[in-house]
Design a protein around this motif. Structure first.
Motif, PDB file in Angstrom:
ATOM      1  N   MET A 247       0.835  -1.205   0.000  1.00  0.00           N
ATOM      2  CA  MET A 247       0.000   0.000   0.000  1.00  0.00           C
ATOM      3  C   MET A 247       0.868   1.254   0.000  1.00  0.00           C
ATOM      4  O   MET A 247       0.613   2.215  -0.723  1.00  0.00           O
ATOM      5  N   LEU A 248       1.924   1.250   0.836  1.00  0.00           N
ATOM      6  CA  LEU A 248       2.824   2.403   0.864  1.00  0.00           C
ATOM      7  C   LEU A 248       3.513   2.592  -0.483  1.00  0.00           C
ATOM      8  O   LEU A 248       3.677   3.723  -0.957  1.00  0.00           O
ATOM      9  N   ALA A 250       2.380   1.684  -3.463  1.00  0.00           N
ATOM     10  CA  ALA A 250       1.399   2.195  -4.422  1.00  0.00           C
ATOM     11  C   ALA A 250       1.150   3.682  -4.208  1.00  0.00           C
ATOM     12  O   ALA A 250       1.008   4.452  -5.173  1.00  0.00           O
ATOM     13  N   ARG A 251       1.087   4.128  -2.959  1.00  0.00           N
ATOM     14  CA  ARG A 251       0.887   5.549  -2.666  1.00  0.00           C
ATOM     15  C   ARG A 251       2.002   6.405  -3.225  1.00  0.00           C
ATOM     16  O   ARG A 251       1.776   7.503  -3.733  1.00  0.00           O
ATOM     17  N   PRO A 255       0.440   8.456  -6.670  1.00  0.00           N
ATOM     18  CA  PRO A 255      -0.252   9.290  -5.677  1.00  0.00           C
ATOM     19  C   PRO A 255      -1.637   9.749  -6.136  1.00  0.00           C
ATOM     20  O   PRO A 255      -2.509   9.996  -5.290  1.00  0.00           O
ATOM     21  N   ASP A 256      -1.851   9.865  -7.456  1.00  0.00           N
ATOM     22  CA  ASP A 256      -3.150  10.323  -7.944  1.00  0.00           C
ATOM     23  C   ASP A 256      -4.265   9.349  -7.602  1.00  0.00           C
ATOM     24  O   ASP A 256      -5.417   9.757  -7.420  1.00  0.00           O
ATOM     25  N   LEU A 257      -3.964   8.033  -7.496  1.00  0.00           N
ATOM     26  CA  LEU A 257      -4.983   7.055  -7.126  1.00  0.00           C
ATOM     27  C   LEU A 257      -5.477   7.268  -5.699  1.00  0.00           C
ATOM     28  O   LEU A 257      -6.607   6.894  -5.367  1.00  0.00           O
ATOM     29  N   PHE A 258      -4.633   7.850  -4.867  1.00  0.00           N
ATOM     30  CA  PHE A 258      -4.996   8.094  -3.465  1.00  0.00           C
ATOM     31  C   PHE A 258      -5.342   9.568  -3.234  1.00  0.00           C
ATOM     32  O   PHE A 258      -5.397  10.022  -2.092  1.00  0.00           O
ATOM     33  N   ARG A 259      -5.557  10.298  -4.334  1.00  0.00           N
ATOM     34  CA  ARG A 259      -5.913  11.717  -4.279  1.00  0.00           C
ATOM     35  C   ARG A 259      -4.863  12.525  -3.515  1.00  0.00           C
ATOM     36  O   ARG A 259      -5.186  13.423  -2.734  1.00  0.00           O
ATOM     37  N   LEU A 260      -3.606  12.185  -3.762  1.00  0.00           N
ATOM     38  CA  LEU A 260      -2.499  12.911  -3.159  1.00  0.00           C
ATOM     39  C   LEU A 260      -1.813  13.750  -4.226  1.00  0.00           C
ATOM     40  O   LEU A 260      -1.819  13.395  -5.412  1.00  0.00           O
TER      41      LEU A 260
END
Length: 447
Positions: A247-248, A250-251, A255-260
């Motif tokens: 998960m880390l 992927a983030r 980052p766009d998938l996690f709205r970051l």
């Protein structure tokens, strides 16, 4: 080989320094080299203790053997003298992986541990084995996925494309690593590099080889006790740990998938750079948590075993210091005398017709000798010629695809008391030369 190189550096330093009226700088270089050697060794102490403790857990839990077994076909071709199930195989693999990810703090202790494991198979104390020479040649040219330090220098100087050297450095270091392995395999067959017998070079029977490095390491790694099956709670914990780190990862990569927001660093604007950066950041925390959990799940007393592994660091550092002082003193004297400047002047008329940029000559000559001095030269080139100039990008590529060969030799061989380095230095220097030449060619072609 080292005897002649060291004596030549010292005598040339005195001669050149006397001619240039720089004997005071020669003295200062010798003293600075001695101080730097001790500083480096003491700085390694804590890191060594950490990683030798982690490696102890990995060995006791059987992870090192599993890693070596998975890559047995490749490693058997590279190191036919090393038994497939020997701990040296796993140690070398972990060192190579750390080098590829740019984890210098982890790579050196893991490499020293691998050298110790190889010494346990060495029938001639003080004489480098074929496996040792090949391993050191690979270390001086290890393939790097991303040259983080060089990219940071370009980015800090305001480069608009600091990651442009990722591909060039990868290709150059890949060529250098190929030449390192091939040259090591070729040189080991030459009579000039065959081991010479000395008064202390008594071949040991196989039953005694495991204790050949007893002066530097005091553990019984090779006698791993029977292991129990991993406990159910341990397997659940390992799965949860793996999911957490995925998960880390992927983030950080998407980052766009996690709205970051996307990273502001210009070096991380493409997905490949973010992926390698994520691997570099997450690798050490993952290993520091995965190994203890896995070992505990297999019934290992993790605290006790970690402490036993960390104890090895003291003896390793004590053995490294004399070798490191000896080499860095000679290098410091040569630098202080102006030897690099003189070589640059002598080689410039030869290299200019070959279209080798004269601005890169000092950096190319310094790279096998000193990492800090090379970094200073790279910084000077970038700020003097501009971070996006072809010369600066080529210099950064050279820095990211070569290694400080003499430092690696002093540290790795010094840790196990190797005095006859045989063909390790020629193979390493040939790999450095390949990296430099390919860097110039590839940068001219694609940048």
């Amino acid at each position: 080989m080292l005897n002649y190189i060291w004596l030549a550096l010292v005598l040339l330093a005195v001669a050149i320094g006397g001619w240039n009226d720089r004997l005071k700088d020669v003295t200062g270089g010798a003293l600075d080299g001695a101080k730097t050697a001790v500083t480096i060794a003491l700085g390694l102490w804590g890191i060594m203790a950490l990683w030798l403790g982690v490696m102890r857990l990995a060995e006791r839990a059987g992870l090192v053997q599993r890693i070596a077994y998975g890559l047995r076909p490749l490693m058997r071709r590279l190191f036919p003298e090393v038994p497939p199930d020997h701990p040296a195989m796993g140690s070398m693999l972990m060192n190579m992986a750390a080098n590829m990810l740019g984890l210098g703090n982890a790579a050196t202790p893991l490499g020293l541990r691998a050298m110790r494991d190889l010494e346990s198979l060495n029938p001639r104390p003080g004489v480098a084995s074929n496996a040792m020479c090949t391993f050191l040649a690979i270390n001086t040219s290890s393939v790097q996925l991303i040259p983080a330090t060089a990219i940071a220098i370009l980015a800090s100087a305001g480069s608009t494309r600091p990651t442009a050297i990722v591909g060039t450095a990868f290709f150059a270091t890949l060529c250098a690593a190929t030449v390192a392995v091939l040259s090591a395999k070729f040189f080991e067959r030459l009579s000039i590099f065959r081991p010479r017998r000395t008064t202390t070079d008594n071949e040991k029977p196989t039953s005694q080889r495991e204790t050949s490095a007893a002066g530097a390491f005091d553990d019984d790694t090779l006698s791993t006790p029977p292991l129990s099956r991993p406990a159910p709670w341990g397997m659940i914990a390992l799965v949860l740990l793996a999911v957490f780190f995925l998960m880390l990862f992927a983030r950080m990569v998407m980052p766009d998938l996690f709205r970051l927001p996307m990273p502001a660093d210009p070096a991380l604007q493409n997905a490949f750079a973010r992926m390698v950066n994520a691997l570099s950041i997450l690798a050490i925390p993952f290993l520091l948590s995965f190994f203890p959990v896995y070992a505990a799940a297999r019934g290992i007393k993790v605290y006790d075993e970690f402490v036993e592994g960390a104890k090895e660091a003291f003896n390793v550092i004590m053995r490294i210091i004399p070798f490191l002082v000896t080499m860095l003193v000679a290098i410091g004297m040569f630098k202080g005398a102006g030897g690099i400047d003189l070589l640059t002047k002598l080689l410039s008329p030869i290299l200019t017709p070959l279209h080798f940029p004269t601005d890169l000559v000092p950096l190319a000559l310094m790279r096998p000798l000193s990492g800090s001095a090379t970094l200073a030269l790279l910084t000077d080139i970038v700020h003097r010629l501009g971070p996006d100039s072809i010369i600066s990008l080529t210099a950064a590529t050279i820095y990211g695809s070569t290694e400080t060969t003499f430092y690696v030799v002093a540290v790795y061989f010094g840790a196990v008391g190797i005095k006859q380095t045989r063909h390790a230095i020629p193979a390493g220097l040939l790999a450095d030369l390949t990296g430099i030449i390919v860097s110039v060619i590839i940068c001219r072609a694609v940048l």
